[in-house]
Design a protein around this motif. Structure first.
Motif, PDB file in Angstrom:
ATOM      1  N   SER A 116       0.845  -1.193   0.000  1.00 44.77           N
ATOM      2  CA  SER A 116       0.000   0.000   0.000  1.00 44.77           C
ATOM      3  C   SER A 116       0.882   1.246   0.000  1.00 44.77           C
ATOM      4  CB  SER A 116      -0.909   0.028   1.219  1.00 44.77           C
ATOM      5  OG  SER A 116      -1.584   1.265   1.299  1.00 44.77           O
ATOM      6  N   ALA A 128      -0.653   4.505  -0.206  1.00 46.17           N
ATOM      7  CA  ALA A 128      -1.711   5.517  -0.209  1.00 46.17           C
ATOM      8  C   ALA A 128      -1.162   6.904   0.090  1.00 46.17           C
ATOM      9  CB  ALA A 128      -2.787   5.158   0.811  1.00 46.17           C
ATOM     10  N   ARG A 129      -1.541   7.855  -0.763  1.00 49.82           N
ATOM     11  CA  ARG A 129      -1.170   9.260  -0.580  1.00 49.82           C
ATOM     12  C   ARG A 129      -2.354  10.119  -0.982  1.00 49.82           C
ATOM     13  NH1 ARG A 129       3.790  10.217  -4.331  1.00 49.82           N
ATOM     14  NH2 ARG A 129       3.411  12.352  -3.699  1.00 49.82           N
ATOM     15  N   ASP A 130      -2.646  11.122  -0.180  1.00 47.07           N
ATOM     16  CA  ASP A 130      -3.685  12.080  -0.547  1.00 47.07           C
ATOM     17  C   ASP A 130      -3.275  12.804  -1.818  1.00 47.07           C
ATOM     18  OD1 ASP A 130      -5.212  11.433   1.673  1.00 47.07           O
ATOM     19  OD2 ASP A 130      -4.440  13.079   2.883  1.00 47.07           O
ATOM     20  N   ILE A 131      -4.290  13.218  -2.576  1.00 48.88           N
ATOM     21  CA  ILE A 131      -4.058  13.994  -3.792  1.00 48.88           C
ATOM     22  C   ILE A 131      -5.133  15.073  -3.842  1.00 48.88           C
ATOM     23  CG2 ILE A 131      -5.438  12.456  -5.264  1.00 48.88           C
ATOM     24  CD1 ILE A 131      -3.282  12.888  -7.460  1.00 48.88           C
ATOM     25  N   PHE A 171     -10.389  16.202  -4.491  1.00 48.74           N
ATOM     26  CA  PHE A 171      -9.364  15.445  -3.784  1.00 48.74           C
ATOM     27  C   PHE A 171      -9.762  13.992  -3.672  1.00 48.74           C
ATOM     28  CE2 PHE A 171     -11.901  16.696  -0.070  1.00 48.74           C
ATOM     29  CZ  PHE A 171     -11.840  15.569   0.745  1.00 48.74           C
ATOM     30  N   ARG A 175      -7.242  10.072  -3.331  1.00 50.31           N
ATOM     31  CA  ARG A 175      -5.968   9.457  -2.986  1.00 50.31           C
ATOM     32  C   ARG A 175      -5.476   8.646  -4.171  1.00 50.31           C
ATOM     33  NH1 ARG A 175      -9.485   5.514  -1.353  1.00 50.31           N
ATOM     34  NH2 ARG A 175      -8.744   3.369  -1.491  1.00 50.31           N
ATOM     35  N   THR A 176      -4.189   8.370  -4.174  1.00 51.11           N
ATOM     36  CA  THR A 176      -3.625   7.400  -5.099  1.00 51.11           C
ATOM     37  C   THR A 176      -3.141   6.236  -4.252  1.00 51.11           C
ATOM     38  OG1 THR A 176      -1.433   8.455  -5.050  1.00 51.11           O
ATOM     39  CG2 THR A 176      -2.934   9.113  -6.820  1.00 51.11           C
ATOM     40  N   GLU A 177      -3.380   5.031  -4.761  1.00 52.09           N
ATOM     41  CA  GLU A 177      -2.970   3.830  -4.054  1.00 52.09           C
ATOM     42  C   GLU A 177      -3.015   2.669  -5.028  1.00 52.09           C
ATOM     43  OE1 GLU A 177      -3.927   1.626   0.203  1.00 52.09           O
ATOM     44  OE2 GLU A 177      -5.494   2.845  -0.692  1.00 52.09           O
ATOM     45  N   TYR A 191      -8.109   7.363  -6.942  1.00 53.93           N
ATOM     46  CA  TYR A 191      -9.453   7.285  -6.386  1.00 53.93           C
ATOM     47  C   TYR A 191      -9.922   8.719  -6.156  1.00 53.93           C
ATOM     48  CZ  TYR A 191      -8.401   2.386  -5.296  1.00 53.93           C
ATOM     49  OH  TYR A 191      -8.056   1.063  -5.382  1.00 53.93           O
ATOM     50  N   SER A 206     -12.385  11.148  -4.645  1.00 54.12           N
ATOM     51  CA  SER A 206     -13.415  11.151  -3.608  1.00 54.12           C
ATOM     52  C   SER A 206     -14.398  12.295  -3.784  1.00 54.12           C
ATOM     53  CB  SER A 206     -12.776  11.259  -2.220  1.00 54.12           C
ATOM     54  OG  SER A 206     -11.923  10.163  -1.980  1.00 54.12           O
ATOM     55  N   ARG A 215       2.515  10.102 -10.609  1.00 52.65           N
ATOM     56  CA  ARG A 215       2.775   9.158  -9.519  1.00 52.65           C
ATOM     57  C   ARG A 215       2.804   7.703 -10.005  1.00 52.65           C
ATOM     58  NH1 ARG A 215      -0.872  11.257  -4.378  1.00 52.65           N
ATOM     59  NH2 ARG A 215      -0.055  13.382  -4.314  1.00 52.65           N
TER      60      ARG A 215
END
Length: 149
Positions: free
Chosen positions: A41, A43-46, A61, A63-65, A70, A72, A100
């Motif tokens: 994993s 996961a980072r906010d974007i 906004f 996240r990328t994972e 994704y 939201s 990314r």
């Protein structure tokens, strides 16, 4: 009575009796448990935001994972809708996700017209649930930039 035989009482709390901190702990616990079941994993906010002067007029906004974007939330101020800013915002998020190393993007909406916009932007509907809430269909859409192995 020793510590090993002492009984701790249990109590169900409902609705307003459950604190925001406890709601956050439940959410974080589910996410942590899920990520423990997988490997790698990342996961980072974007996020992106558009301002006119000091006023926020659009943004998104998520996240990328696991090489996936994704999304939201994607929002445009009511006074600025219909100018293509939602699509611009989504393209900004996509560009960051591609940097990314993401290979696809997932987004959901309850609005048929927004689902059509996403399809126009290259997304394909992979599922929909009619009457997800009365009068609304939940659309899940995917945009693939590079096929997964």
């Amino acid at each position: 009575m020793t510590a090993s035989t002492r009984t701790v009482s249990r109590e169900w709390r409902r609705e307003g009796a459950v604190s925001q901190a406890d709601l956050d702990a439940i959410r974080d616990g589910v996410i942590t448990h899920g990520r423990q079941q997988t490997q790698g994993s990342d996961a980072r906010d974007i996020a992106v935001a558009l301002y006119e002067g000091d006023a926020l007029i659009a943004g998104g906004f998520g996240r990328t994972e696991f090489q996936r974007l994704y999304v939201s939330y994607l929002w445009v101020d009511a006074d600025h809708r219909g100018q293509g800013l939602g699509g611009d915002c989504l393209r900004q998020l996509e560009a960051l996700a591609l940097q990314r190393g993401c290979v696809d993007a997932l987004i959901e909406t309850l609005l048929d017209e927004v689902a059509e916009l996403y399809e126009h932007l290259g997304y394909a509907c992979i599922s929909h649930v009619h009457d997800f809430v009365p009068g609304f269909t939940r659309h899940t859409l995917l945009k693939v930039w590079q096929a997964r192995d």
